[in-house]
Design a protein around this motif. Structure first.
Motif, PDB file in Angstrom:
ATOM      1  N   ASN A   1       0.952  -1.186   0.054  1.00  0.00           N
ATOM      2  CA  ASN A   1       0.047  -0.077   0.013  1.00  0.00           C
ATOM      3  C   ASN A   1       0.951   1.220  -0.146  1.00  0.00           C
ATOM      4  O   ASN A   1       1.604   1.590   1.011  1.00  0.00           O
ATOM      5  CB  ASN A   1      -0.994  -0.099   1.230  1.00  0.00           C
ATOM      6  N   LEU A   2       1.052   2.070  -1.054  1.00  0.00           N
ATOM      7  CA  LEU A   2       1.993   3.120  -1.299  1.00  0.00           C
ATOM      8  C   LEU A   2       1.417   4.328  -0.186  1.00  0.00           C
ATOM      9  O   LEU A   2       2.588   4.882   0.109  1.00  0.00           O
ATOM     10  CB  LEU A   2       1.805   3.631  -2.790  1.00  0.00           C
TER      11      LEU A   2
ATOM     12  N   SER B   1      -2.609   2.031  -4.430  1.00  0.00           N
ATOM     13  CA  SER B   1      -2.458   3.744  -4.277  1.00  0.00           C
ATOM     14  C   SER B   1      -3.729   4.377  -5.014  1.00  0.00           C
ATOM     15  O   SER B   1      -4.457   3.995  -5.770  1.00  0.00           O
ATOM     16  CB  SER B   1      -1.148   3.911  -5.421  1.00  0.00           C
TER      17      SER B   1
ATOM     18  N   THR C   1      -1.427  10.171  -4.743  1.00  0.00           N
ATOM     19  CA  THR C   1      -0.153   9.599  -4.237  1.00  0.00           C
ATOM     20  C   THR C   1       0.717   8.849  -5.360  1.00  0.00           C
ATOM     21  O   THR C   1       1.869   9.069  -5.345  1.00  0.00           O
ATOM     22  CB  THR C   1      -0.613   8.354  -3.387  1.00  0.00           C
ATOM     23  N   MET C   2       0.101   8.513  -6.414  1.00  0.00           N
ATOM     24  CA  MET C   2       0.879   7.849  -7.474  1.00  0.00           C
ATOM     25  C   MET C   2       1.582   8.830  -8.260  1.00  0.00           C
ATOM     26  O   MET C   2       2.620   8.821  -8.623  1.00  0.00           O
ATOM     27  CB  MET C   2      -0.025   6.854  -8.452  1.00  0.00           C
TER      28      MET C   2
END
Length: 269
Positions: free
Chosen positions: A200-201, A216, A220-221
């Protein structure tokens, strides 16, 4: 690059040739001035690739660039615009999936499905339709399912088939809310915890570089693409890193707002 290895049948030199660990060519780069079209060098690059194929017994991939645009040519498929050059690891992985290689892609026209993941008839039909489209070289698929019919399970089944049959090593799952990211990771972990690493980023405790499936949110990505770097300064996520991108609850506003993600990554969407 070995001396003279960029020469094409005695008629000139390729601008750049990217070699693999075993010193065989992975990719040819044909670079044009910024005032010219990147695609103007397509024929010339193809000649270099053909010459290297004769010399090394394996045809390299082709990149075309003018400093602003980058196009990628993969075998007989039409050239397509990509977000940038791929890393050596990306190219090695793609080369290993080509026909004739020990780790070549297996046919998924009639894949063996795990009914413990998605065994309902309409779920199986969705997975089969996806696989058959992929076999036809279709790069983008839209699966439409009503609420409560197991969209996540269908996505897990697709990931299971593609990872088992050497179509995908690294997978990205995108959702627009943190809660959906956590729920998806929990569901995928139930089936892949003994086989694949997941990340989980949004949680710093997990290592995305060591993970086969990354979860993600879109913001966030985007931040990871722009800012996340390895110790040597290279990007963690190169344009060719992910083989499959799964978009949860895809709709037009998501694509319009976060199109930069899909323009950057060259993956089956």
């Amino acid at each position: 690059m070995p001396p003279g290895a960029g020469r094409a049948a005695g008629r000139g030199f390729a601008d750049y040739v990217r070699y693999g660990p075993e010193e065989r060519p992975l990719a040819v780069v044909e670079a044009k001035r910024s005032s010219k079209s990147a695609e103007a060098g397509a024929h010339q690059a193809a000649l270099y690739a053909d010459a290297l194929a004769r010399a090394y017994g394996r045809r390299p991939f082709v990149f075309l660039s003018n400093g602003y645009e980058v196009y990628f040519v993969e075998g007989d498929e039409p050239r397509r615009r990509v977000g940038g050059f791929f890393s050596q690891d990306d190219l090695v992985r793609r080369m290993a999936r080509l026909p004739g290689q020990v780790t070549a892609r297996q046919s998924i026209a009639r894949p063996e499905l795990d009914d413990r993941i998605a065994g309902r008839p309409y779920q199986r039909a969705a997975v089969l339709a996806f696989c058959q489209a992929a076999e036809r070289h279709q790069r983008r698929m839209l699966l439409v399912q009503a609420t409560g019919t197991g969209k996540t399970r269908v996505a897990i089944s697709i990931a299971d088939v593609l990872t088992r049959c050497n179509w995908a090593k690294y997978i990205l799952f995108l959702a627009d809310r943190t809660a959906l990211v956590k729920q998806a990771k929990a569901s995928f972990t139930e089936f892949f915890k003994h086989r694949l690493t997941l990340c989980n980023l949004l949680e710093n405790k997990e290592d995305p570089m060591a993970s086969r499936i990354v979860f993600s949110t879109y913001p966030t990505m985007l931040n990871a693409i722009d800012r996340m770097r390895m110790k040597d300064g290279r990007r963690v996520f190169t344009p060719g890193h992910f083989d499959l991108i799964i978009i949860d609850e895809s709709h037009r506003s998501i694509y319009q707002k976060y199109q930069a993600i899909f323009d950057y990554f060259d993956a089956m969407l």
